[in-house]
Design a protein around this motif. Structure first.
Motif: not given
Length: 514
Positions: A390-399
């Motif tokens: 998953v391309k995301a800014g980490g586990p706390n990135a907003e959905a």
């Protein structure tokens, strides 16, 4: 010499956590159908929003019909002759279909005239749309049809289509392609975003490939294969799915003569629905959106508990009156078709979105009961992000900060990671790129091989034929007999989507009733 319809030069768009587009240049000729290919998060949607005036670029220029333009908003884009069908819809829930369409058209038109035009255009293109229905009563697929009709009513010079065929039967896709080819032959240019490579090869004469926000290639897709397009898009061919001989176990889900009247006036009544799903098999339900899928999924997930208890049995227990929590306690996990709002809370981080269906990180001992172990929650989210790429800014990135495909991978990963006994999943790869689609489908098959019962509701026939062991079709609230995937054909299932089936004698009926 006729100037190109659209020229983008050195377009760059930066966000705090990512560069969505970096030095992108693209040319679309008049009457050309031009594909934009790229994996999820490659920058396709951002680029389309720049063309449509929804997003302002940080650098670069836009030339339309030979004239430099600065498109400040969608109204200016429409005035130029640019229309767009978004992947994430832009409709007001409290208004009717006709009222939503009216907002984007000339103020000189009356609502009655717009209503008449919608009916005429829908009939012309074979797309079923009721202009008087409130949008909040529509399924996701029906909303997409509204967006397509709204765009076509503006008689565009440039039509941008983002995943337009995901809610259509094969026969309706053929008809839509005929319409699009006719529009293009009359001079309208089409920018076409799709993850269905065979569609792009059939429809498009040019293709620009994005990877990581940059242009990595331009080609004529008619001269390419699915494999070569995959390599251009993701750098490799997706791995082939590993199929094994089906070894089914006990029945995990049994639906017995389920009949439910719809709770809203525009819904579909369920009529005498019977189906079963065994451990170790994937059962697919095909159908055009708006034929009772939503009502059936609500009944199966526990959001609708009006069914008599014995009508829905989970692992031998009468569960028709059980809510979602009690069904999860029996090992049932569910992936809804609506990613934002139902599958995930837009403003919550990915880690805290796990709490919607998972309780692993909530303390149960006397000294920490009810307390959330944030580190454990973040570790779970990080593991899903890594496992499902998953391309995301980490586990706390907003959905809401994730692209549609990456959010889908996270939601599917959240439910698969819970090791369910029964997974009910709606539209598993809608809007997901070819690499991620192969990964999600592979995970579904691995879950099946581990003994899980899987029910997949999808409007993607290719997908259902790829992963299902048995197939049903839902039409007008009724369910067809089941048919083994090996014995089914696309033409047969396409006909059944119109409700044209007769219960066959012999093995298929016995299989359906077993």
């Amino acid at each position: 010499m006729t100037p190109p319809r659209l020229q983008l030069a050195h377009i760059t768009k930066r966000y705090p956590a990512v560069v969505a587009n970096s030095d992108v240049s693209l040319t679309v000729q008049a009457g050309e159908t031009h594909a934009v290919l790229g994996e999820n998060g490659a920058g396709k949607s951002t680029l389309m929003k720049i063309i449509y005036g929804s997003v302002k670029p940080d650098e670069g220029s836009v030339v339309f019909n030979g004239q430099p333009v600065h498109i400040r908003n969608p109204q200016e884009a429409r005035a130029l002759g640019i229309s767009m069908v978004f992947q994430h819809f832009s409709l007001f829930d409290t208004l009717t279909v006709a009222e939503n369409v009216w907002l984007g058209l000339s103020r000189s038109l009356t609502l009655a005239e717009v209503t008449r035009r919608i009916t005429t255009k829908a009939g012309e293109y074979g797309v079923e749309v009721d202009p008087l229905r409130p949008v909040h009563t529509l399924s996701v697929g029906e909303m997409q049809r509204v967006e397509i009709i709204r765009a076509l009513l503006t008689d565009p010079k440039l039509l941008i289509l983002d995943e337009p065929t995901s809610v259509l039967t094969p026969q309706a896709v053929d008809r839509l392609f005929g319409v699009l080819k006719k529009i293009a032959s009359e001079g309208c240019s089409i920018l076409y975003i799709s993850h269905k490579l065979h569609e792009i090869r059939e429809l498009c004469s040019a293709c620009t490939v994005l990877r990581g926000g940059k242009v990595t290639g331009v080609c004529d897709p008619r001269q390419e294969t699915n494999a070569s397009l995959s390599r251009l898009m993701i750098g490799a061919e997706p791995p082939a799915l590993q199929h094994r001989e089906v070894k089914t176990g006990a029945t995990v889900l049994a639906v017995n003569a389920l009949s439910l009247p719809t709770e809203n006036q525009f819904g579909v009544d369920l009529e005498d629905i019977s189906l079963n799903v065994r451990a170790g098999e994937v059962v697919g339900i095909a159908g055009v959106s708006g034929n009772g899928q939503q009502e059936l999924l609500y009944a199966l997930s526990g959001e609708d508990t009006r069914a008599a208890a014995p009508m829905i049995q989970i692992k031998g227990q009468s569960a028709g009156k059980f809510g979602p929590g009690r069904r999860r306690a029996l090992g049932v996990h569910f992936v809804p078709e609506e990613r934002l709002g139902r599958g995930a809370v837009p403003t919550l981080g990915l880690a805290h979105n796990l709490l919607l269906t998972r309780r692993d990180a909530i303390g149960t001992a006397w000294w920490n009961r009810g307390w959330i172990n944030v580190r454990s929650l973040e570790a779970q989210a990080s593991d899903i992000i890594r496992r499902f790429n998953v391309k995301a800014g980490g586990p706390n990135a907003e959905a809401r900060s994730l692209s549609g495909g990456n959010l889908q991978k996270f939601i599917v990963g959240r439910e698969i990671d819970a090791n369910p006994k029964l997974l009910i999943i709606s539209q598993p790869t809608w809007g997901v790129d070819v690499g991620a689609s192969a990964q999600i489908r592979g995970e579904i098959l691995a879950l099946r091989d581990a003994g899980c019962a899987v029910l997949v509701v999808s409007e993607e026939l290719d997908e259902l034929f790829e992963i299902s062991d048995r197939l049903y079709v839902i039409a007008k609230g009724r369910l067809s007999p089941s048919v083994d995937r090996a014995r089914a054909t696309v033409a047969q299932i396409g006909e059944w989507m119109s409700g044209l089936w007769n219960a066959p004698a012999g093995a298929e009926v016995q299989h359906a009733q077993a």
